[in-house]
Design a protein around this motif. Structure first.
Motif, PDB file in Angstrom:
ATOM      1  N   ILE A   1     -10.763  -5.446  -2.343  1.00  0.00           N
ATOM      2  CA  ILE A   1     -11.276  -4.206  -1.748  1.00  0.00           C
ATOM      3  C   ILE A   1     -11.274  -3.175  -2.870  1.00  0.00           C
ATOM      4  O   ILE A   1     -10.256  -2.996  -3.551  1.00  0.00           O
ATOM      5  CB  ILE A   1     -10.367  -3.744  -0.597  1.00  0.00           C
ATOM      6  N   ARG A   2     -12.433  -2.533  -3.097  1.00  0.00           N
ATOM      7  CA  ARG A   2     -12.556  -1.585  -4.206  1.00  0.00           C
ATOM      8  C   ARG A   2     -12.699  -0.171  -3.677  1.00  0.00           C
ATOM      9  O   ARG A   2     -13.524   0.090  -2.808  1.00  0.00           O
ATOM     10  CB  ARG A   2     -13.780  -1.945  -5.034  1.00  0.00           C
ATOM     11  N   LEU A   3     -11.884   0.710  -4.184  1.00  0.00           N
ATOM     12  CA  LEU A   3     -11.939   2.110  -3.753  1.00  0.00           C
ATOM     13  C   LEU A   3     -12.348   2.980  -4.921  1.00  0.00           C
ATOM     14  O   LEU A   3     -11.635   3.029  -5.931  1.00  0.00           O
ATOM     15  CB  LEU A   3     -10.566   2.558  -3.252  1.00  0.00           C
ATOM     16  N   PRO A   4     -13.490   3.671  -4.845  1.00  0.00           N
ATOM     17  CA  PRO A   4     -13.883   4.564  -5.940  1.00  0.00           C
ATOM     18  C   PRO A   4     -12.884   5.720  -6.062  1.00  0.00           C
ATOM     19  O   PRO A   4     -12.458   6.269  -5.037  1.00  0.00           O
ATOM     20  CB  PRO A   4     -15.268   5.063  -5.519  1.00  0.00           C
ATOM     21  N   ARG A   5     -12.559   6.075  -7.303  1.00  0.00           N
ATOM     22  CA  ARG A   5     -11.556   7.134  -7.499  1.00  0.00           C
ATOM     23  C   ARG A   5     -12.235   8.505  -7.528  1.00  0.00           C
ATOM     24  O   ARG A   5     -12.098   9.270  -8.477  1.00  0.00           O
ATOM     25  CB  ARG A   5     -10.771   6.893  -8.779  1.00  0.00           C
ATOM     26  N   THR A   6     -12.971   8.773  -6.483  1.00  0.00           N
ATOM     27  CA  THR A   6     -13.729  10.026  -6.446  1.00  0.00           C
ATOM     28  C   THR A   6     -13.282  10.892  -5.284  1.00  0.00           C
ATOM     29  O   THR A   6     -13.905  11.902  -4.981  1.00  0.00           O
ATOM     30  CB  THR A   6     -15.227   9.718  -6.243  1.00  0.00           C
ATOM     31  N   THR A   7     -12.217  10.479  -4.632  1.00  0.00           N
ATOM     32  CA  THR A   7     -11.862  11.164  -3.384  1.00  0.00           C
ATOM     33  C   THR A   7     -10.498  11.830  -3.445  1.00  0.00           C
ATOM     34  O   THR A   7      -9.998  12.301  -2.424  1.00  0.00           O
ATOM     35  CB  THR A   7     -11.844  10.156  -2.218  1.00  0.00           C
ATOM     36  N   GLY A   8      -9.907  11.887  -4.639  1.00  0.00           N
ATOM     37  CA  GLY A   8      -8.551  12.430  -4.760  1.00  0.00           C
ATOM     38  C   GLY A   8      -8.439  13.868  -4.293  1.00  0.00           C
ATOM     39  O   GLY A   8      -7.368  14.307  -3.889  1.00  0.00           O
ATOM     40  N   ASP A   9      -9.546  14.599  -4.329  1.00  0.00           N
ATOM     41  CA  ASP A   9      -9.480  16.014  -3.935  1.00  0.00           C
ATOM     42  C   ASP A   9      -9.906  16.256  -2.487  1.00  0.00           C
ATOM     43  O   ASP A   9     -10.005  17.404  -2.065  1.00  0.00           O
ATOM     44  CB  ASP A   9     -10.357  16.840  -4.885  1.00  0.00           C
ATOM     45  N   LEU A  10     -10.167  15.192  -1.740  1.00  0.00           N
ATOM     46  CA  LEU A  10     -10.528  15.391  -0.324  1.00  0.00           C
ATOM     47  C   LEU A  10      -9.338  15.958   0.439  1.00  0.00           C
ATOM     48  O   LEU A  10      -8.202  15.551   0.217  1.00  0.00           O
ATOM     49  CB  LEU A  10     -10.906  14.056   0.340  1.00  0.00           C
ATOM     50  N   LYS A  11      -9.628  16.892   1.318  1.00  0.00           N
ATOM     51  CA  LYS A  11      -8.605  17.280   2.291  1.00  0.00           C
ATOM     52  C   LYS A  11      -8.654  16.225   3.389  1.00  0.00           C
ATOM     53  O   LYS A  11      -9.714  16.011   3.997  1.00  0.00           O
ATOM     54  CB  LYS A  11      -8.917  18.649   2.905  1.00  0.00           C
TER      55      LYS A  11
ATOM     56  N   VAL B   1       0.840  -1.206   0.000  1.00  0.00           N
ATOM     57  CA  VAL B   1       0.000   0.000   0.000  1.00  0.00           C
ATOM     58  C   VAL B   1       0.872   1.252   0.000  1.00  0.00           C
ATOM     59  O   VAL B   1       0.611   2.218  -0.714  1.00  0.00           O
ATOM     60  CB  VAL B   1      -0.937   0.007   1.232  1.00  0.00           C
ATOM     61  N   GLN B   2       1.948   1.217   0.804  1.00  0.00           N
ATOM     62  CA  GLN B   2       2.805   2.400   0.910  1.00  0.00           C
ATOM     63  C   GLN B   2       3.600   2.654  -0.361  1.00  0.00           C
ATOM     64  O   GLN B   2       3.944   3.779  -0.669  1.00  0.00           O
ATOM     65  CB  GLN B   2       3.802   2.236   2.063  1.00  0.00           C
ATOM     66  N   ARG B   3       3.904   1.566  -1.075  1.00  0.00           N
ATOM     67  CA  ARG B   3       4.789   1.729  -2.242  1.00  0.00           C
ATOM     68  C   ARG B   3       4.040   2.104  -3.510  1.00  0.00           C
ATOM     69  O   ARG B   3       4.641   2.605  -4.452  1.00  0.00           O
ATOM     70  CB  ARG B   3       5.570   0.433  -2.478  1.00  0.00           C
ATOM     71  N   ASP B   4       2.740   1.859  -3.559  1.00  0.00           N
ATOM     72  CA  ASP B   4       2.012   2.067  -4.813  1.00  0.00           C
ATOM     73  C   ASP B   4       1.771   3.558  -5.074  1.00  0.00           C
ATOM     74  O   ASP B   4       1.245   4.277  -4.219  1.00  0.00           O
ATOM     75  CB  ASP B   4       0.674   1.317  -4.752  1.00  0.00           C
ATOM     76  N   GLU B   5       2.121   3.973  -6.273  1.00  0.00           N
ATOM     77  CA  GLU B   5       2.072   5.393  -6.641  1.00  0.00           C
ATOM     78  C   GLU B   5       0.636   5.942  -6.595  1.00  0.00           C
ATOM     79  O   GLU B   5       0.374   7.005  -6.023  1.00  0.00           O
ATOM     80  CB  GLU B   5       2.679   5.564  -8.057  1.00  0.00           C
ATOM     81  N   THR B   6      -0.320   5.213  -7.174  1.00  0.00           N
ATOM     82  CA  THR B   6      -1.708   5.683  -7.189  1.00  0.00           C
ATOM     83  C   THR B   6      -2.266   5.778  -5.769  1.00  0.00           C
ATOM     84  O   THR B   6      -2.968   6.729  -5.425  1.00  0.00           O
ATOM     85  CB  THR B   6      -2.591   4.708  -8.012  1.00  0.00           C
ATOM     86  N   MET B   7      -1.937   4.788  -4.971  1.00  0.00           N
ATOM     87  CA  MET B   7      -2.416   4.796  -3.592  1.00  0.00           C
ATOM     88  C   MET B   7      -1.870   6.009  -2.848  1.00  0.00           C
ATOM     89  O   MET B   7      -2.585   6.679  -2.109  1.00  0.00           O
ATOM     90  CB  MET B   7      -1.984   3.509  -2.863  1.00  0.00           C
ATOM     91  N   ARG B   8      -0.602   6.263  -3.078  1.00  0.00           N
ATOM     92  CA  ARG B   8       0.029   7.401  -2.386  1.00  0.00           C
ATOM     93  C   ARG B   8      -0.642   8.716  -2.774  1.00  0.00           C
ATOM     94  O   ARG B   8      -0.867   9.584  -1.937  1.00  0.00           O
ATOM     95  CB  ARG B   8       1.511   7.472  -2.744  1.00  0.00           C
ATOM     96  N   ARG B   9      -0.968   8.825  -4.080  1.00  0.00           N
ATOM     97  CA  ARG B   9      -1.503  10.082  -4.598  1.00  0.00           C
ATOM     98  C   ARG B   9      -2.974  10.256  -4.216  1.00  0.00           C
ATOM     99  O   ARG B   9      -3.392  11.304  -3.761  1.00  0.00           O
ATOM    100  CB  ARG B   9      -1.329  10.093  -6.125  1.00  0.00           C
ATOM    101  N   GLU B  10      -3.768   9.202  -4.415  1.00  0.00           N
ATOM    102  CA  GLU B  10      -5.210   9.369  -4.287  1.00  0.00           C
ATOM    103  C   GLU B  10      -5.800   8.897  -2.961  1.00  0.00           C
ATOM    104  O   GLU B  10      -6.890   9.315  -2.600  1.00  0.00           O
ATOM    105  CB  GLU B  10      -5.906   8.626  -5.439  1.00  0.00           C
ATOM    106  N   PHE B  11      -5.053   8.028  -2.271  1.00  0.00           N
ATOM    107  CA  PHE B  11      -5.604   7.474  -1.014  1.00  0.00           C
ATOM    108  C   PHE B  11      -4.581   7.572   0.126  1.00  0.00           C
ATOM    109  O   PHE B  11      -4.175   6.568   0.697  1.00  0.00           O
ATOM    110  CB  PHE B  11      -6.050   6.023  -1.231  1.00  0.00           C
ATOM    111  N   PRO B  12      -4.162   8.793   0.385  1.00  0.00           N
ATOM    112  CA  PRO B  12      -3.065   8.966   1.361  1.00  0.00           C
ATOM    113  C   PRO B  12      -3.409   8.462   2.769  1.00  0.00           C
ATOM    114  O   PRO B  12      -2.510   8.083   3.509  1.00  0.00           O
ATOM    115  CB  PRO B  12      -2.835  10.485   1.368  1.00  0.00           C
TER     116      PRO B  12
END
Lengths: 748, 288, 164
Positions: free
Chosen positions: B172-182, B83-94
């Motif tokens: 586990i599925r995460l919708p990609r709708t939260t990238g802009d959440l603070k 989880v920590q190493r994946d680029e998309t996870m880091r960017r969109e699901f910090p």
């Protein structure tokens, strides 16, 4: 470079690699659980689930092949059913009365350790319960009498001057109460032994321990055998910190009893972490009350101190823990009138025992918190108040000991403040904290710690160290002092190498084995370097003297000359041996009855400074920086010495902010590493260690003891810093965020 | 080792199909065993009550992180390290990365899995609050078929789950709708690392025109399960952030969670810290 | 007890470069199998619950707590223990640094700590202080207060001859 020769030959003071370093970093070092023997059985201890009661019946559950098991109860003990230490009150196995939860009642052994575990759970006891007491208040109030006539293991009273006369003259009288909790030693290697015992060969025990001769003494009584029939061998030991001072006598006896019953088959008992934490000793919880008289110039007039420690269910070492705590209770201050009343009391919890500092961290915590309060009342800064009261050469401690060495507490304080920028931070933090959710604070503690056994202890011990040289010139040091990580092997070799002016590599330290090494006393009390090291030095010099007296070695010699002389000696006279026995330095006097006199041969002196932050969102306190400055005589090995201080400070940080024993019905509930919290690498601040060296005339190469010292100053320094950060006085440790929250929310 | 090993079984099915077949054949007989970071601890302590386990650690169907247009899918065996190493996870699901970083030490992060963290159902687990903020969905598979379940509906009580005994958590599925959440994550544990949480707080929000447009608050260690605090979210929605709102939100949160005293902390501490962290989150939100 | 023998499985793996066949209960801890069957006693048990890290080994290059790994799950894996870290008599740079800086005191956490440090430097050859603290946070030491261990890691990564 005029003294080039000298610096080249001196090993003391140099960071030589530790003797057993290579074995430890490669995994080759063999600890007790790494050893096994042919036909070996595994042993387990069945313990009481209740804190107090009378056993009516032992029941063996169905479904297990009980005839395959070796079963030992109190009835099987060949000698006396007591763990011989100071008193003889603690049984190896409960015969009838249970006095604490987890008290050993029955022993089992089997070749299959998994089946053994199943069997351990299948043994149950029908017990008639008796009312237990769990706190020192309940014990003092004699809610139940559970030990002797009054629950008191030991009391001391120290009197200096006449404290009763000072209250009337005092400008200020300041009172306070301070508490410390139990603390688990948490050596990373749990307790373990292997024993072989039968009537013909006697008893041999290998194990993880600090004090082989304590185990030897205990087994003598347990088996009623002559001395030469008992042999105790220390194996590589993965930490002790006091936790392997007395308890190995218990576990060694258990394994030996099982082996005895099994006709001499080897029996191994290794505690798992849960058993080690729930059943073995911890630091004594304490309560200290101070009443202090001060005049308007900020001079101490009188101190009345009541110091009480909770000893648990049996006497074990409580009397001597109490002694050290009592003697350190008044600190490095010159106060003309002092009275200390001290008591060690009984409760129905597993006996508390030795842990680095041995009572001193408890009483020093109280004093160094109290003096910040006193300073505040008097209207002086904590530093200025202490400066006006520090002890000096020629002045006397609470026991009336005249300090005969130069002591410069003011100098230590000044240097510690310089190293931490204390004064500036003290002011800056106070200004900046207002309204911040991360509050910063800085505080300090000044203290001393006596090295060696208290009072006449060393005289009674009469420790002996031997040295022998072979034909190849190699020197073997014979001592029962154990290497438990602190560097015994290395510093002994350094001291001997310098005494003999030969290569460090020619010196080896024999494995502590009571059949082979003399009794150099227990590995405790910051005595190994200062007391035993001095004996090492003398024993080594004895070798040289023999060679020189017999004309085999000239006054100036090289390592090669040494080898040649040893070879000739061995050819002519056989093995070259020398022994040295403890003699007290001149002018040391101790009155055990009055508890007055020279409590310790020498003290180390220290000022520790802690910087903290307190997070007002989570109420977590964190140590951000720690400076430990101490005067310890000659530093024998700078890396090992700093390692002792850093490790001790880390344990003190744990004691102060993290390590909470959760009790329920006299039993530790959080007996797992997951729930008993010691600091990780992410929790420890930079620990900056500095030494001042004032050589001590009677220590080897001028060294004093340091092992326990670093445990003393951390807790009060940190709580003084927290008071600086928050404005709230906390007077107990461990101080967890939950307690911080309660107090901070009340004041907010 | 306090367990008697012969009482236990561990088998490694050849494939996911075999695993599901075995689960179906003996309902309740077998349970999945992933990286072992929870189950081995219970086994060692002699506290593992279930006896028969299927090792799924080697099944490739349960591994990997896949990024699709509208969602990211994590295999149930995705480790904290992955989880920590994946680029998309880091960017969109910090939040998930933050949770993973604070779970155990490196060796635990290498073996502990997201799926295990979910199915172990500890209210003190570190990653579930983050998953709740991200509106994660769980893919549960059995021989009867596949179902997709909002993670919010998964935990039904202390250690109780909306999961049948023949089902396996596969993804586990995460919708990609939260990238802009603070986002805001704070684990308050017993120490800085290698700790079990006393309060775990994960949150995300969007501001629109000075008002809170979207807010998600999820907490661990404050109730029998990890919880989304929907009433407090409701209270905050469409509000500006000021002292009154913060005070009201703190109070609502303190009624919405139900922490207990245990050997690690107290209910009182958990309530106060949860409220303080909420206030801190709102303060940061206001200043971004 | 006959059930025990019937419940054992054979697991083939490589340990410190040597291929071996282990026979054990599938849930047996890798820690116990290494220590008892292979007599690789350098791997230590400190807690049995994945908390102290004394039992750390590398499985397929990944740092794990061997007390939490059932032996069935290392079938086909390459395992490295403390005994396989030195190159013959030539110590690994991390081991050498631990000796020189005083990173080992009682030595019981040392094998695990060395493995964790080797793993850290393999992932992060030039770690910051925060990286070091984080990388070793799963390995508890009660003797050193960690300072000399940090020194050892720093010294090891300063060595040009570092091999992962």
């Amino acid at each position: 470079m005029s003294n080039q020769t000298d610096t080249q030959t001196k090993i003391v003071g140099k960071p030589v690699p530790r003797k057993e370093g290579r074995a430890k970093v490669t995994g080759a070092a063999r600890y007790i659980d790494d050893l096994r023997m042919d036909g070996m059985l595994y042993g387990a201890t069945v313990r009481s689930a209740v804190p107090r009661g009378r056993i009516r019946e032992i029941k063996f559950g169905a479904g297990l092949p009980w005839d395959e098991f070796v079963v030992v109860t109190a009835a099987d003990i060949p000698g006396e059913n007591c763990v011989a230490l100071i008193l003889l009150d603690q049984p190896y196995l409960v015969a009838k009365f249970i006095n604490h939860a987890e008290e050993p009642i029955l022993l089992l052994a089997h070749a299959d350790k998994h089946l053994l575990e199943k069997a351990r759970r299948a043994v149950t006891f029908d017990v008639e319960p008796l009312s237990p007491i769990f706190t020192l208040e309940e014990s003092l109030a004699k809610k139940e009498i559970i030990w002797g006539e009054d629950n008191i293991f030991k009391s001391y009273q120290v009197n200096k001057g006449n404290v009763d006369e000072v209250w009337a003259q005092a400008d200020f009288i300041i009172e306070g109460e301070y508490r410390t909790g139990a603390q688990e030693q948490l050596y990373i290697e749990p307790n373990g032994v292997i024993a072989v015992a039968n009537a013909d060969a006697g008893v041999t025990v290998w194990g993880s321990m600090q004090c082989p001769y304590y185990v030897h003494k205990a087994l003598l009584k347990l088996f009623a055998l002559p001395e030469e029939k008992i042999r105790v061998i220390q194996t590589e030991t993965g930490g002790g910190f006091g936790g392997k001072e007395e308890y190995p006598s218990m576990i060694a006896g258990h394994a030996a009893l099982l082996s005895w019953k099994a006709g001499g088959r080897p029996v191994k008992i290794i505690y798992d972490r849960a058993e080690d934490m729930v059943a073995t000793t911890k630091r004594h919880p304490s309560r200290t009350r101070h009443r202090t008289a001060v005049n308007k110039d900020g001079k101490l007039l009188g101190m009345e101190i009541e110091f009480v420690i909770d000893g648990g269910a049996y006497a074990t070492l409580s009397s001597v823990v109490l002694s050290r705590g009592t003697i350190h209770a008044a600190g490095p201050y010159n106060c003309p009138n002092v009275r200390i009343n001290a008591h060690a009391v009984a409760t129905n919890v597993p006996p508390h025992g030795a842990f680095r500092g041995f009572g001193a961290p408890q009483s020093i915590f109280a004093l160094e918190r109290h003096l910040d309060k006193v300073a505040q009342v008097v209207g002086l800064s904590p530093a200025e108040f202490r400066r006006r009261n520090f002890i000096h050469e020629g002045e006397t401690t609470a026991t009336g000991q005249v300090i005969r060495e130069p002591v410069d507490m003011e100098g230590l304080l000044a240097r510690a403040f310089e190293l931490t920028d204390y004064q500036a931070k003290r002011e800056r933090f106070a200004r900046a904290n207002e309204g911040r959710s991360l509050k910063r604070g800085i505080g300090f503690a000044s203290f001393m710690h006596g090295a060696g056994f208290t009072g006449s202890g060393e005289v009674y011990l009469q420790s002996i160290v031997g040295a022998e040289a072979g034909a190849d010139g190699r020197v073997r040091l014979l001592a029962a002092s154990t290497e438990i990580g602190q560097g015994t092997n290395t510093i002994f070799a350094q001291i001997a190498a310098d005494a003999l002016q030969i290569d460090f590599d020619l010196i080896e330290v024999a494995q502590p084995d009571t059949s082979n090494v003399p009794n150099s006393g227990p590995t405790v009390a910051s005595r190994t370097t200062m007391i035993v090291g001095k004996l090492v030095e003398s024993a080594a010099l004895g070798l040289k003297q023999t060679l020189q007296n017999s004309g085999l070695l000239k006054a100036n010699y090289t390592t090669d000359d040494w080898r040649a002389a040893c070879r000739r000696h061995v050819e002519q006279f056989g093995l070259l041996k020398s022994f040295s026995q403890y003699k007290p330095p001149p002018g040391i006097n101790w009155d055990e009855g009055k508890y007055q006199g020279d409590a310790y041969g020498a003290y180390a002196w220290a000022v520790y400074v802690a910087e903290v932050t307190v997070d007002m969102l989570t109420y977590e306190a964190r140590v951000e920086d720690f400076v430990a400055l101490q005067e310890v005589g000659k530093v024998v090995h700078p890396v090992l010495a700093a390692g002792q201080i850093e490790g001790g400070v880390a344990q003190a940080i744990g004691f102060t902010l993290y390590e909470n024993v959760v009790w329920s019905e006299g039993r530790m509930l959080n007996n797992q590493m997951t729930n008993y919290i010691i600091p990780t690498s992410a929790d420890i601040p930079p620990i900056r260690v500095y030494f001042e060296e004032q050589p001590y005339a009677y220590g080897p190469a001028g060294a004093k003891g340091i092992g326990e010292l670093p445990m003393d100053g951390g807790a009060p320094a940190i709580l003084n810093a927290i008071e600086h950060a928050t404005g709230v006085a906390f007077n107990h440790v461990p101080l967890l965020p939950e307690a911080l929250m309660q107090a901070l929310n009340q004041t907010a | 080792m306090r367990a008697y090993l012969p009482d236990y079984e561990l088998r490694a099915p050849r494939s996911l199909t075999d695993a599901l077949a075995l689960l179906a054949r003996e309902p309740g007989g077998w349970r999945a065993f992933a990286g072992g970071t929870d189950l081995m601890v219970l086994l060692e302590a002699g506290l593992l009550t279930h006896r028969k386990f299927l090792s799924i650690w080697h099944l490739p169907e349960l591994k990997g992180i896949e990024v699709a247009n509208d969602h990211v899918t994590l295999g149930a065996l995705t480790t904290y390290t992955e989880v920590q190493r994946d680029e998309t996870m880091r960017r969109e699901f910090p939040l998930l990365g933050a949770a993973a970083r604070e779970t155990g030490g490196i060796a635990i992060q290498n073996r502990g899995t997201l799926g295990g963290n979910i199915v172990n159902a500890s209210p003190a687990a570190d990653s579930p609050p983050a998953l709740l903020v991200y509106d994660a969905e769980l893919e549960l598979v059995s021989t009867r078929g596949t179902r997709l379940l909002p993670y919010r509906e998964f935990h039904t009580g202390y250690k109780q789950m909306n999961m049948q005994s023949d089902e396996l958590l596969t993804r586990i599925r995460l919708p990609r709708t939260t990238g802009d959440l603070k986002t805001y994550y704070r684990k308050v544990g017993t120490r800085k690392a290698q700790a079990i949480s006393k309060v775990c707080f994960a949150a995300g929000a969007r501001m629109n025109d000075g008002r809170i447009a979207d807010v998600r608050l999820a907490l661990g260690s404050v109730a029998p399960t990890v919880v989304r605090c929907t009433q407090t979210e409701e209270l905050l929605r469409n509000q500006t952030i000021d002292e009154a709102t913060t005070k009201a939100a703190r109070e609502m949160l303190m009624t919405e969670i139900t922490p207990i005293d245990d050997m690690r902390s107290t209910a009182d501490y958990r309530l106060n810290v949860a409220a303080n962290l909420l206030a801190d989150f709102l303060r940061q939100l206001k200043h971004t | 007890m006959s059930t025990e023998t019937t419940s054992k499985v054979n697991v083939t793996c490589t340990v410190n470069g040597q291929s071996c066949m282990l026979t054990a209960h599938p849930l047996a801890r890798l820690l116990d199998v290494l220590r008892e069957q292979l007599r690789l006693t350098g791997t230590k048990e400190g807690c049995g619950e994945g908390e102290c890290g004394a039992c750390s080994v590398l499985v397929d290059g990944v740092l794990v707590n061997s007390c939490l790994v059932p032996v069935l799950q290392v079938a086909g894996a390459e395992i490295k223990t403390i005994e396989g870290i030195a190159d013959g008599v030539q110590l690994h740079a991390v081991q050498q640094a631990f000796i020189e800086t005083g990173g080992a005191q009682c030595g019981i956490c040392t094998p695990g700590m060395v493995l964790a440090a080797v793993n850290l430097l393999a992932q992060t050859p030039q770690p910051t202080e925060a990286d070091i603290r984080n990388g070793l946070a799963g390995n508890l030491c009660r003797c050193t207060g960690y300072m000399k261990i940090f020194d050892a890691v720093v010294r090891a990564c300063q060595r040009a001859d570092i091999k992962s």
